[in-house]
Design an enzyme around this catalytic site. Structure first.
Site, PDB file in Angstrom:
ATOM      1  CB  THR A 107      -0.924  -0.024   1.234  1.00  0.00           C
ATOM      2  OG1 THR A 107      -1.837  -1.103   1.066  1.00  0.00           O
ATOM      3  CG2 THR A 107      -1.707   1.262   1.407  1.00  0.00           C
ATOM      4  CE1 TYR A 163      -3.927  -0.229  -1.258  1.00  0.00           C
ATOM      5  CE2 TYR A 163      -5.705   0.725   0.027  1.00  0.00           C
ATOM      6  CZ  TYR A 163      -4.641  -0.137  -0.070  1.00  0.00           C
ATOM      7  OH  TYR A 163      -4.294  -0.916   0.991  1.00  0.00           O
ATOM      8  CB  THR A 217       0.391  -3.610   6.364  1.00  0.00           C
ATOM      9  OG1 THR A 217      -0.840  -3.691   5.641  1.00  0.00           O
ATOM     10  CG2 THR A 217       0.907  -2.188   6.366  1.00  0.00           C
ATOM     11  CG  ASP A 218      -2.522  -7.411   3.691  1.00  0.00           C
ATOM     12  OD1 ASP A 218      -2.964  -6.735   4.642  1.00  0.00           O
ATOM     13  OD2 ASP A 218      -3.054  -7.417   2.568  1.00  0.00           O
ATOM     14  CE  LYS A 245      -2.958  -4.811   8.172  1.00  0.00           C
ATOM     15  NZ  LYS A 245      -3.123  -4.807   6.711  1.00  0.00           N
ATOM     16  CD  GLU A 271       6.202 -33.211  37.997  1.00  0.00           C
ATOM     17  OE1 GLU A 271       5.284 -34.009  37.833  1.00  0.00           O
ATOM     18  OE2 GLU A 271       6.328 -32.475  38.983  1.00  0.00           O
TER      19      GLU A 271
HETATM   20  N1  ASP Z   1      -2.684  -5.488   0.741  1.00  0.00           N
HETATM   21  C1  ASP Z   1      -1.677  -4.510   1.069  1.00  0.00           C
HETATM   22  C2  ASP Z   1      -0.328  -5.222   1.108  1.00  0.00           C
HETATM   23  O1  ASP Z   1      -0.081  -5.926   2.037  1.00  0.00           O
HETATM   24  C3  ASP Z   1      -1.987  -3.891   2.373  1.00  0.00           C
HETATM   25  C4  ASP Z   1      -1.012  -2.882   2.873  1.00  0.00           C
HETATM   26  O2  ASP Z   1       0.117  -2.777   2.426  1.00  0.00           O
HETATM   27  O3  ASP Z   1      -1.405  -2.129   3.803  1.00  0.00           O
HETATM   28  O4  ASP Z   1       0.430  -5.102   0.190  1.00  0.00           O
END
Ligand code: ASP
Length: 323
Positions: free
Chosen positions: A14, A28, A96-97, A167, A291
Protein backbone atom coordinates in the site's frame (compact mmCIF):
# COMPACT_ATOMS: atom_id res chain seq x y z
CA UNK A 1 33.18 7.59 11.37
CA UNK A 2 32.19 7.18 7.73
CA UNK A 3 28.59 5.97 7.53
CA UNK A 4 27.93 3.34 4.90
CA UNK A 5 25.37 3.71 2.14
CA UNK A 6 21.68 3.16 2.93
CA UNK A 7 19.93 0.83 0.48
CA UNK A 8 16.14 1.14 0.19
CA UNK A 9 14.64 -1.99 -1.40
CA UNK A 10 11.08 -1.75 -2.73
CA UNK A 11 8.70 -4.72 -2.78
CA UNK A 12 5.31 -3.02 -3.31
CA UNK A 13 2.39 -2.80 -0.86
CA UNK A 14 0.00 0.00 0.00
CA UNK A 15 2.92 2.33 0.58
CA UNK A 16 3.27 2.16 -3.22
CA UNK A 17 -0.50 2.13 -3.79
CA UNK A 18 -2.54 4.42 -6.03
CA UNK A 19 -6.25 5.27 -5.74
CA UNK A 20 -8.37 6.93 -8.43
CA UNK A 21 -9.76 9.33 -5.82
CA UNK A 22 -7.49 10.92 -3.21
CA UNK A 23 -9.91 10.38 -0.32
CA UNK A 24 -10.20 6.64 -1.02
CA UNK A 25 -8.19 4.66 1.54
CA UNK A 26 -9.50 1.20 0.68
CA UNK A 27 -10.32 1.05 -3.04
CA UNK A 28 -6.78 1.48 -4.36
CA UNK A 29 -4.33 -0.68 -6.28
CA UNK A 30 -1.28 -1.63 -4.20
CA UNK A 31 2.25 -1.79 -5.63
CA UNK A 32 2.11 0.89 -8.35
CA UNK A 33 4.68 3.55 -7.41
CA UNK A 34 8.37 2.79 -7.81
CA UNK A 35 10.66 2.81 -4.77
CA UNK A 36 12.72 5.69 -6.18
CA UNK A 37 9.58 7.88 -6.19
CA UNK A 38 8.71 6.76 -2.63
CA UNK A 39 12.18 7.76 -1.53
CA UNK A 40 11.84 11.14 -3.24
CA UNK A 41 8.53 11.72 -1.39
CA UNK A 42 10.05 10.67 1.95
CA UNK A 43 13.06 12.93 1.62
CA UNK A 44 11.12 15.92 0.23
CA UNK A 45 11.03 17.26 3.79
CA UNK A 46 14.83 17.29 3.94
CA UNK A 47 17.50 14.61 4.06
CA UNK A 48 17.24 12.16 6.94
CA UNK A 49 20.94 11.74 7.58
CA UNK A 50 24.31 12.18 5.98
CA UNK A 51 24.43 8.79 4.34
CA UNK A 52 24.29 8.23 0.62
CA UNK A 53 20.90 6.65 -0.16
CA UNK A 54 20.14 4.39 -3.13
CA UNK A 55 16.91 2.67 -4.12
CA UNK A 56 16.40 -0.72 -5.76
CA UNK A 57 13.13 -2.29 -6.90
CA UNK A 58 13.23 -5.95 -5.82
CA UNK A 59 9.55 -6.74 -6.46
CA UNK A 60 6.28 -4.87 -7.01
CA UNK A 61 3.48 -6.88 -5.40
CA UNK A 62 0.56 -6.63 -3.01
CA UNK A 63 2.03 -8.44 0.00
CA UNK A 64 -1.13 -10.54 0.40
CA UNK A 65 0.34 -12.41 -2.59
CA UNK A 66 3.80 -12.87 -1.05
CA UNK A 67 5.45 -16.12 -2.07
CA UNK A 68 8.72 -17.94 -1.60
CA UNK A 69 10.16 -16.82 -4.92
CA UNK A 70 9.91 -13.17 -3.83
CA UNK A 71 11.19 -14.02 -0.34
CA UNK A 72 14.17 -15.78 -1.85
CA UNK A 73 14.98 -12.85 -4.15
CA UNK A 74 14.53 -10.35 -1.30
CA UNK A 75 16.68 -12.35 1.11
CA UNK A 76 19.45 -12.69 -1.46
CA UNK A 77 19.39 -8.97 -2.32
CA UNK A 78 19.41 -8.05 1.39
CA UNK A 79 22.38 -10.33 2.04
CA UNK A 80 24.18 -9.01 -1.05
CA UNK A 81 23.95 -5.47 0.31
CA UNK A 82 24.70 -6.47 3.92
CA UNK A 83 27.89 -8.14 2.69
CA UNK A 84 28.95 -4.99 0.80
CA UNK A 85 31.40 -3.02 2.98
CA UNK A 86 30.13 0.20 1.31
CA UNK A 87 26.60 -0.45 2.64
CA UNK A 88 25.71 0.41 6.24
CA UNK A 89 22.04 -0.56 6.38
CA UNK A 90 19.06 -1.81 4.40
CA UNK A 91 15.46 -0.54 4.47
CA UNK A 92 12.67 -2.57 2.84
CA UNK A 93 9.32 -1.07 1.81
CA UNK A 94 6.62 -3.74 2.07
CA UNK A 95 2.87 -4.29 2.26
CA UNK A 96 1.41 -4.58 5.73
CA UNK A 97 -0.52 -7.84 5.18
CA UNK A 98 2.41 -10.25 5.41
CA UNK A 99 5.07 -7.89 6.72
CA UNK A 100 5.44 -9.80 10.00
CA UNK A 101 6.04 -13.03 8.07
CA UNK A 102 8.71 -11.46 5.87
CA UNK A 103 10.35 -9.96 8.95
CA UNK A 104 10.49 -13.38 10.62
CA UNK A 105 11.71 -15.09 7.45
CA UNK A 106 14.52 -12.56 7.03
CA UNK A 107 15.34 -12.83 10.74
CA UNK A 108 15.73 -16.59 10.32
CA UNK A 109 17.89 -16.59 7.19
CA UNK A 110 19.97 -13.41 7.04
CA UNK A 111 23.40 -12.94 8.47
CA UNK A 112 22.55 -9.41 9.51
CA UNK A 113 25.40 -7.73 11.34
CA UNK A 114 23.87 -4.45 10.11
CA UNK A 115 20.25 -3.31 10.43
CA UNK A 116 17.49 -4.39 8.05
CA UNK A 117 14.41 -2.24 8.68
CA UNK A 118 11.03 -3.07 7.15
CA UNK A 119 8.40 -0.39 6.76
CA UNK A 120 5.00 0.01 5.17
CA UNK A 121 1.86 2.15 5.04
CA UNK A 122 -1.84 1.75 5.67
CA UNK A 123 -2.79 4.57 3.29
CA UNK A 124 -1.90 4.61 -0.41
CA UNK A 125 0.64 7.08 -1.74
CA UNK A 126 -2.22 9.13 -3.23
CA UNK A 127 -4.13 9.50 0.08
CA UNK A 128 -5.02 12.93 1.44
CA UNK A 129 -2.67 12.16 4.32
CA UNK A 130 -0.38 9.30 3.27
CA UNK A 131 1.51 7.67 6.14
CA UNK A 132 4.13 6.08 3.88
CA UNK A 133 6.57 9.01 3.56
CA UNK A 134 6.81 9.48 7.34
CA UNK A 135 7.11 5.73 7.92
CA UNK A 136 9.91 5.50 5.38
CA UNK A 137 11.68 8.48 6.95
CA UNK A 138 11.34 6.86 10.39
CA UNK A 139 12.68 3.56 9.06
CA UNK A 140 15.69 5.40 7.63
CA UNK A 141 16.30 6.98 11.05
CA UNK A 142 16.32 3.53 12.69
CA UNK A 143 18.55 2.15 9.92
CA UNK A 144 21.06 4.92 10.65
CA UNK A 145 21.19 4.16 14.40
CA UNK A 146 24.74 3.41 15.47
CA UNK A 147 25.64 -0.19 16.16
CA UNK A 148 22.24 -1.65 15.31
CA UNK A 149 21.99 -5.10 13.72
CA UNK A 150 19.23 -7.55 12.82
CA UNK A 151 15.70 -7.21 11.46
CA UNK A 152 13.29 -4.48 12.66
CA UNK A 153 9.87 -3.18 11.73
CA UNK A 154 8.90 0.49 11.81
CA UNK A 155 5.31 1.73 11.46
CA UNK A 156 3.44 4.76 12.84
CA UNK A 157 6.48 5.96 14.79
CA UNK A 158 6.89 2.61 16.59
CA UNK A 159 9.82 0.19 16.39
CA UNK A 160 9.09 -3.53 16.69
CA UNK A 161 11.17 -6.72 16.72
CA UNK A 162 10.68 -9.54 14.19
CA UNK A 163 9.35 -12.11 16.66
CA UNK A 164 6.64 -10.15 18.46
CA UNK A 165 5.34 -7.89 15.74
CA UNK A 166 1.89 -8.59 14.36
CA UNK A 167 -0.61 -6.70 12.22
CA UNK A 168 -3.58 -6.26 14.53
CA UNK A 169 -5.83 -3.82 12.70
CA UNK A 170 -7.14 -3.81 9.10
CA UNK A 171 -7.51 -0.03 8.75
CA UNK A 172 -5.94 2.33 11.27
CA UNK A 173 -2.43 3.70 10.51
CA UNK A 174 -0.91 2.24 13.70
CA UNK A 175 -1.83 -1.28 12.62
CA UNK A 176 1.04 -3.14 14.31
CA UNK A 177 1.53 -4.34 17.85
CA UNK A 178 4.15 -6.26 19.80
CA UNK A 179 1.51 -7.49 22.21
CA UNK A 180 2.30 -7.55 25.91
CA UNK A 181 5.82 -6.20 25.51
CA UNK A 182 4.74 -3.15 23.49
CA UNK A 183 7.00 -1.39 21.00
CA UNK A 184 10.75 -1.63 21.54
CA UNK A 185 11.13 2.04 20.77
CA UNK A 186 9.79 5.10 19.01
CA UNK A 187 10.99 7.49 16.32
CA UNK A 188 10.30 11.10 17.22
CA UNK A 189 11.42 13.92 14.94
CA UNK A 190 14.34 11.97 13.46
CA UNK A 191 15.37 10.72 16.90
CA UNK A 192 15.19 7.08 17.97
CA UNK A 193 14.17 6.53 21.59
CA UNK A 194 14.44 2.97 22.92
CA UNK A 195 11.89 1.87 25.53
CA UNK A 196 14.73 0.45 27.67
CA UNK A 197 17.23 3.23 26.90
CA UNK A 198 19.29 0.99 24.62
CA UNK A 199 18.76 -1.24 21.60
CA UNK A 200 17.42 -4.61 22.76
CA UNK A 201 19.34 -7.66 21.55
CA UNK A 202 17.29 -9.85 19.21
CA UNK A 203 18.13 -13.52 19.70
CA UNK A 204 19.65 -14.84 16.47
CA UNK A 205 17.86 -17.94 15.24
CA UNK A 206 19.29 -18.69 11.82
CA UNK A 207 17.57 -21.87 10.73
CA UNK A 208 18.75 -22.00 7.14
CA UNK A 209 21.98 -20.43 5.93
CA UNK A 210 21.53 -17.87 3.20
CA UNK A 211 23.61 -20.00 0.80
CA UNK A 212 21.02 -22.77 1.21
CA UNK A 213 18.21 -20.28 0.54
CA UNK A 214 19.94 -19.55 -2.76
CA UNK A 215 19.93 -23.28 -3.65
CA UNK A 216 16.33 -23.87 -2.58
CA UNK A 217 14.14 -23.84 -5.69
CA UNK A 218 11.05 -25.11 -3.87
CA UNK A 219 10.22 -25.16 -0.17
CA UNK A 220 8.71 -27.94 1.91
CA UNK A 221 4.92 -27.61 1.89
CA UNK A 222 3.74 -26.60 5.35
CA UNK A 223 0.12 -25.64 6.00
CA UNK A 224 -1.77 -24.24 8.98
CA UNK A 225 -4.85 -25.90 10.40
CA UNK A 226 -6.89 -24.42 13.22
CA UNK A 227 -8.49 -26.05 16.23
CA UNK A 228 -11.93 -24.60 17.03
CA UNK A 229 -15.35 -25.57 18.32
CA UNK A 230 -16.83 -28.13 15.95
CA UNK A 231 -13.48 -28.94 14.29
CA UNK A 232 -13.32 -32.14 12.25
CA UNK A 233 -10.56 -34.36 10.87
CA UNK A 234 -11.52 -33.57 7.28
CA UNK A 235 -9.05 -30.72 6.62
CA UNK A 236 -6.08 -32.60 8.06
CA UNK A 237 -7.01 -35.74 6.12
CA UNK A 238 -7.30 -33.75 2.88
CA UNK A 239 -3.94 -32.07 3.49
CA UNK A 240 -2.23 -35.39 4.17
CA UNK A 241 -3.82 -36.85 1.04
CA UNK A 242 -2.34 -33.95 -0.92
CA UNK A 243 1.20 -34.71 0.34
CA UNK A 244 1.64 -31.95 2.88
CA UNK A 245 5.03 -32.19 4.60
CA UNK A 246 4.35 -30.15 7.72
CA UNK A 247 1.30 -29.01 9.67
CA UNK A 248 1.13 -26.20 12.21
CA UNK A 249 -1.95 -26.34 14.38
CA UNK A 250 -3.26 -22.95 15.50
CA UNK A 251 -4.19 -24.50 18.81
CA UNK A 252 -6.62 -23.25 21.43
CA UNK A 253 -5.27 -21.70 24.64
CA UNK A 254 -2.21 -23.43 26.06
CA UNK A 255 -1.63 -25.59 22.98
CA UNK A 256 -4.80 -27.68 23.27
CA UNK A 257 -6.33 -29.46 20.28
CA UNK A 258 -9.95 -30.53 19.65
CA UNK A 259 -10.27 -34.28 20.13
CA UNK A 260 -11.73 -34.62 16.62
CA UNK A 261 -8.40 -33.36 15.25
CA UNK A 262 -6.06 -35.30 17.51
CA UNK A 263 -6.48 -38.69 15.80
CA UNK A 264 -6.01 -37.25 12.33
CA UNK A 265 -2.90 -35.35 13.46
CA UNK A 266 -1.42 -38.48 15.07
CA UNK A 267 -2.13 -40.38 11.88
CA UNK A 268 -0.43 -37.62 9.88
CA UNK A 269 2.58 -37.75 12.19
CA UNK A 270 2.77 -41.53 11.81
CA UNK A 271 2.86 -41.01 8.04
CA UNK A 272 5.88 -38.72 8.35
CA UNK A 273 4.18 -35.32 8.44
CA UNK A 274 5.86 -32.93 10.90
CA UNK A 275 3.15 -31.65 13.28
CA UNK A 276 3.70 -28.61 15.52
CA UNK A 277 1.51 -26.58 17.85
CA UNK A 278 1.30 -22.79 18.12
CA UNK A 279 -1.34 -21.08 20.20
CA UNK A 280 -3.98 -19.04 18.42
CA UNK A 281 -4.04 -16.66 21.42
CA UNK A 282 -2.61 -13.30 20.31
CA UNK A 283 -0.91 -12.59 23.66
CA UNK A 284 1.41 -14.64 25.89
CA UNK A 285 2.89 -17.97 24.91
CA UNK A 286 2.31 -21.64 25.66
CA UNK A 287 3.65 -22.87 29.00
CA UNK A 288 5.07 -26.36 29.29
CA UNK A 289 4.28 -28.44 32.37
CA UNK A 290 7.43 -28.71 34.52
CA UNK A 291 7.30 -32.54 34.43
CA UNK A 292 7.26 -33.48 30.76
CA UNK A 293 5.86 -30.77 28.57
CA UNK A 294 2.33 -32.20 28.47
CA UNK A 295 1.63 -31.21 24.87
CA UNK A 296 0.12 -33.61 22.33
CA UNK A 297 2.63 -32.51 19.71
CA UNK A 298 5.86 -30.48 19.79
CA UNK A 299 5.05 -26.87 20.59
CA UNK A 300 6.58 -23.68 19.16
CA UNK A 301 6.25 -21.22 22.05
CA UNK A 302 6.53 -17.53 21.33
CA UNK A 303 5.62 -17.85 17.65
CA UNK A 304 2.27 -17.05 16.09
CA UNK A 305 0.93 -19.78 13.78
CA UNK A 306 2.12 -17.94 10.63
CA UNK A 307 5.63 -17.52 12.04
CA UNK A 308 5.68 -21.10 13.38
CA UNK A 309 4.86 -22.20 9.84
CA UNK A 310 7.91 -20.34 8.49
CA UNK A 311 10.15 -21.86 11.17
CA UNK A 312 8.88 -25.36 10.44
CA UNK A 313 9.31 -24.84 6.72
CA UNK A 314 12.91 -23.77 7.28
CA UNK A 315 13.52 -26.63 9.72
CA UNK A 316 12.33 -29.13 7.09
CA UNK A 317 14.33 -27.41 4.35
CA UNK A 318 17.46 -27.59 6.53
CA UNK A 319 16.87 -31.30 7.15
CA UNK A 320 16.46 -31.91 3.40
CA UNK A 321 19.47 -29.79 2.36
CA UNK A 322 22.35 -31.87 0.98
CA UNK A 323 25.11 -32.23 3.56
N1 ASP B 1 -2.68 -5.49 0.74
C1 ASP B 1 -1.68 -4.51 1.07
C2 ASP B 1 -0.33 -5.22 1.11
O1 ASP B 1 -0.08 -5.93 2.04
C3 ASP B 1 -1.99 -3.89 2.37
C4 ASP B 1 -1.01 -2.88 2.87
O2 ASP B 1 0.12 -2.78 2.43
O3 ASP B 1 -1.40 -2.13 3.80
O4 ASP B 1 0.43 -5.10 0.19
Amino acid sequence: MELGRLMVLGTGGTIAGVAAVAGDNVGYAAAQVGVQALLAQATAGGEVGTREVRAEQVAQIDSKDMDFAVWRTLALRCQHHLDDPQVGAVVVTHGTDTLEETAWFLHCVLKADKPVVLTCAMRPATALAPDGPQNLRDAMVVACAAGLRGVWVVCAGEVHGAQQVQKVHPYRPNAFSSGESGPLGWVEEKTLRWAQNEAPAQARSTLVAIKDVAQCASWPRVEITMSYAGASAATVEALVASSVEGLVVAATGNGTVHRALQGALRQAQAQGVAVRLATRCPLGQTIAHPEGDGFDFPCMPGLSPVKARISLMLELAAAQAPG
